[in-house]
Write a protein that holds these residues in place. Structure first.
Motif, PDB file in Angstrom:
ATOM      1  N   SER A   1       0.945  -1.303  -0.030  1.00 14.91           N
ATOM      2  CA  SER A   1       0.316  -0.011   0.101  1.00 14.91           C
ATOM      3  C   SER A   1       0.945   1.435  -0.061  1.00 14.91           C
ATOM      4  O   SER A   1      -0.017   2.279  -0.411  1.00 14.91           O
ATOM      5  CB  SER A   1      -0.885   0.328   1.065  1.00 14.91           C
ATOM      6  OG  SER A   1      -0.053   0.294   2.500  1.00 14.91           O
ATOM      7  N   HIS A   2       1.739   1.117   1.241  1.00 10.32           N
ATOM      8  CA  HIS A   2       2.675   2.332   0.550  1.00 10.32           C
ATOM      9  C   HIS A   2       3.101   2.435  -1.182  1.00 10.32           C
ATOM     10  O   HIS A   2       2.959   4.137  -1.209  1.00 10.32           O
ATOM     11  CB  HIS A   2       4.280   1.860   1.602  1.00 10.32           C
ATOM     12  CG  HIS A   2       5.414   2.872   2.054  1.00 10.32           C
ATOM     13  ND1 HIS A   2       4.712   4.620   2.137  1.00 10.32           N
ATOM     14  CD2 HIS A   2       6.271   4.169   0.991  1.00 10.32           C
ATOM     15  CE1 HIS A   2       5.834   4.675   2.028  1.00 10.32           C
ATOM     16  NE2 HIS A   2       7.086   5.132   1.163  1.00 10.32           N
ATOM     17  N   VAL A   3       3.574   1.615  -1.495  1.00  8.57           N
ATOM     18  CA  VAL A   3       4.221   1.956  -3.233  1.00  8.57           C
ATOM     19  C   VAL A   3       3.214   2.376  -3.875  1.00  8.57           C
ATOM     20  O   VAL A   3       3.231   3.525  -4.559  1.00  8.57           O
ATOM     21  CB  VAL A   3       4.577   0.453  -3.759  1.00  8.57           C
ATOM     22  CG1 VAL A   3       5.076   0.340  -5.156  1.00  8.57           C
ATOM     23  CG2 VAL A   3       6.099  -0.108  -3.768  1.00  8.57           C
ATOM     24  N   ALA A   4       1.804   1.953  -3.429  1.00  5.44           N
ATOM     25  CA  ALA A   4       0.679   2.735  -4.770  1.00  5.44           C
ATOM     26  C   ALA A   4       0.365   3.760  -4.332  1.00  5.44           C
ATOM     27  O   ALA A   4       0.496   4.948  -4.657  1.00  5.44           O
ATOM     28  CB  ALA A   4      -0.602   1.020  -3.522  1.00  5.44           C
ATOM     29  N   ARG A   5       0.208   4.223  -2.847  1.00  6.50           N
ATOM     30  CA  ARG A   5       0.627   5.580  -2.708  1.00  6.50           C
ATOM     31  C   ARG A   5       0.847   6.446  -3.147  1.00  6.50           C
ATOM     32  O   ARG A   5       0.879   8.092  -3.097  1.00  6.50           O
ATOM     33  CB  ARG A   5       0.536   5.891  -0.674  1.00  6.50           C
ATOM     34  CG  ARG A   5      -1.249   4.717   0.248  1.00  6.50           C
ATOM     35  CD  ARG A   5      -0.912   4.805   1.046  1.00  6.50           C
ATOM     36  NE  ARG A   5      -2.441   4.390   1.789  1.00  6.50           N
ATOM     37  CZ  ARG A   5      -2.364   4.286   3.232  1.00  6.50           C
ATOM     38  NH1 ARG A   5      -1.710   4.351   3.595  1.00  6.50           N
ATOM     39  NH2 ARG A   5      -3.760   2.976   3.325  1.00  6.50           N
TER      40      ARG A   5
END
Length: 335
Positions: free
Chosen positions: A45-49
Motif C-alpha cells: 500500500s505504501h508503493v501504491a500511495r
C-alpha cells in the motif's frame, strides 16, 4: 539541500510526478507493486500511495527504488527537488519544539512506549494518530507535519541524532504486523546513516536507571541547550544548566548500559524476522524472547571467530540423536 520545486509547481503536482516516474520504471522492470514492496522492503500500500502522489516517501525509499530498478539515481535526485511540505501546521503546544528540531545541531532522545516521531514511518504515525483523532483529514495533516520534522535528520550530513529506545517501543504493536515490520526495516536503514545511532535498552535489565518519562536533549547552533519532555498535549522546556546536566548524566549512563548499536540492530532484525511476511501472525512473546536472546549471543560468538555456536549446536544435536536412538547391550569380555 533546497527541496523547492524550481518550476514553482505545487507539492501535490510534484508528488504526483514522482509517483508517475516511479510507476514508469517499476513497470519497465517488469515488477508489480507487491514485488517491489517485498524488495524494498515495505508494504504494498505504501508503493501504491507513493505512485498515486498521496504519500510522502522517505529519501531511503527513493534510493532503494533507484538501486532495485536501475534508474541511475533519477528518483533520489527528483526526491531532492520536491518541496514535500509546503504548508505544515503543528499543534500550537508543539510548535516551539518543531522550530528547535529545524535548528538543532545535536539531538539526544530517550523514548519509552512508542517510537519517537523522528523515527516513525508514515503508516506507523497514521495508525498512532488514528487512535485518538476521529477526522481522517486531521490524521493526514498530523502525519504530514510529523514527517516534515524528519527531513533534515535523514540526509547523510544531517545533525547528530542519538536515539535510546526502551524495548517497549519495539514490543508495543501499533497498527498491524505489516506496519511493525516496515518500521523495523526503516530503523535498520536509518541506523546505517553516519549521523544516526539507535540503541535499545533491554526489558530484562530492571536495575538500569531509566528516566521517569521520555525526554529530548537539544543543542542549538549558538550552544544553548534545552531539556524537553511531554505530558498530555503539553511540552515542557527547561534550560537550567543544573537541570540539563542532571538529565544529561542520566541519559549518558543509560546509553552506555544499553545494547550497542550493532546488537540493537541484531535485535531489531530478529524481531522483524519474527513477523515473517506481511500479515503473518506474530509469534508468541515467550518463544520470540528466547530466540532473540539466543541469536545476538550466537552472532557475537561467531564474530569472535571461534564458531562456538555451530559446535555447540552440533553437539546438542548429536546428544539428542544419541539419547533418542535404541540401546543395545554391549558385549563384555568374560573373565
Amino acid at each position: 539541500m533546497n527541496r523547492r520545486n524550481a518550476t514553482g509547481g505545487t507539492a501535490a503536482t510534484t508528488a504526483a510526478v514522482f509517483g508517475e516516474v516511479l510507476k514508469h520504471h517499476r513497470e519497465a522492470a517488469g515488477l508489480t507493486q507487491e514485488a517491489l514492496a517485498r524488495k524494498v522492503p515495505c508494504d504494498r500500500s505504501h508503493v501504491a500511495r507513493v505512485e498515486a502522489g498521496t504519500r510522502v516517501p522517505q529519501e531511503g525509499f527513493a534510493k532503494a527504488c533507484d538501486e532495485l530498478l536501475g534508474t541511475g539515481g533519477v528518483l533520489q535526485r527528483l526526491w531532492g527537488r520536491i518541496d514535500w511540505y509546503p504548508e505544515v501546521e503543528h499543534p500550537d503546544w508543539f510548535e516551539r519544539r518543531a522550530q528547535m528540531d529545524a535548528e538543532a545541531v545535536v539531538l539526544r532522545e530517550y523514548q519509552a512506549q512508542v517510537m519517537p516521531g523522528l523515527l516513525q514511518t508514515a503508516d506507523y504515525a497514521q495508525a498512532l494518530f488514528a487512535r485518538r483523532l476521529a477526522s481522517v483529514e486531521e490524521v493526514e495533516q498530523r502525519v504530514t507535519a510529523r514527517l516534515s520534522r524528519q527531513r533534515r535528520f535523514l540526509i547523510p550530513d544531517g545533525p547528530l541524532y542519538l536515539a535510546v529506545l526502551d524495548e517497549s517501543c519495539l514490543r508495543n504493536v501499533v497498527g498491524s504486523a505489516a506496519v511493525m515490520r516496515d518500521l523495523y526495516a526503516h530503523l535498520l536503514r536509518l541506523g546505517r546513516n553516519p549521523n544516526i545511532r539507535v540503541q535499545v535498552v533491554p526489558a530484562d535489565r530492571p536495575e538500569l536507571d531509566r528516566p521517569d518519562t521520555s525526554m529530548s536533549l537539544i543543542k542549538l547552533p549558538d550552544g544553548h541547550e534545552w531539556a524537553y519532555s511531554e505530558s498530555l498535549d503539553r511540552g515542557h522546556f527547561n534550560d537550567d544548566p543544573a537541570v540539563y546536566a542532571r538529565h544529561s548524566r542520566t541519559y549518558d549512563l543509560l546509553r552506555a548500559d544499553a545494547l550497542s548499536a550493532r546488537d540493537s540492530a541484531a535485535l531489531i532484525g530478529d524481531m522483524m524476522e519474527g513477523y515473517g511476511d506481511h500479515g503473518q501472525t506474530r509469534p508468541q512473546r515467550g518463544d520470540l524472547d528466547k530466540e532473540q536472546l539466543q541469536r545476538p549471543r550466537r552472532r557475537r560468538l561467531h564474530r569472535g571467530g571461534a564458531h562456538l555456536d555451530e559446535e555447540q549446536l552440533q553437539r546438542r544435536q548429536r546428544r539428542q540423536l544419541h539419547r533418542s536412538s535404541p540401546r543395545y547391550p554391549r558385549p563384555r569380555p568374560r573373565p
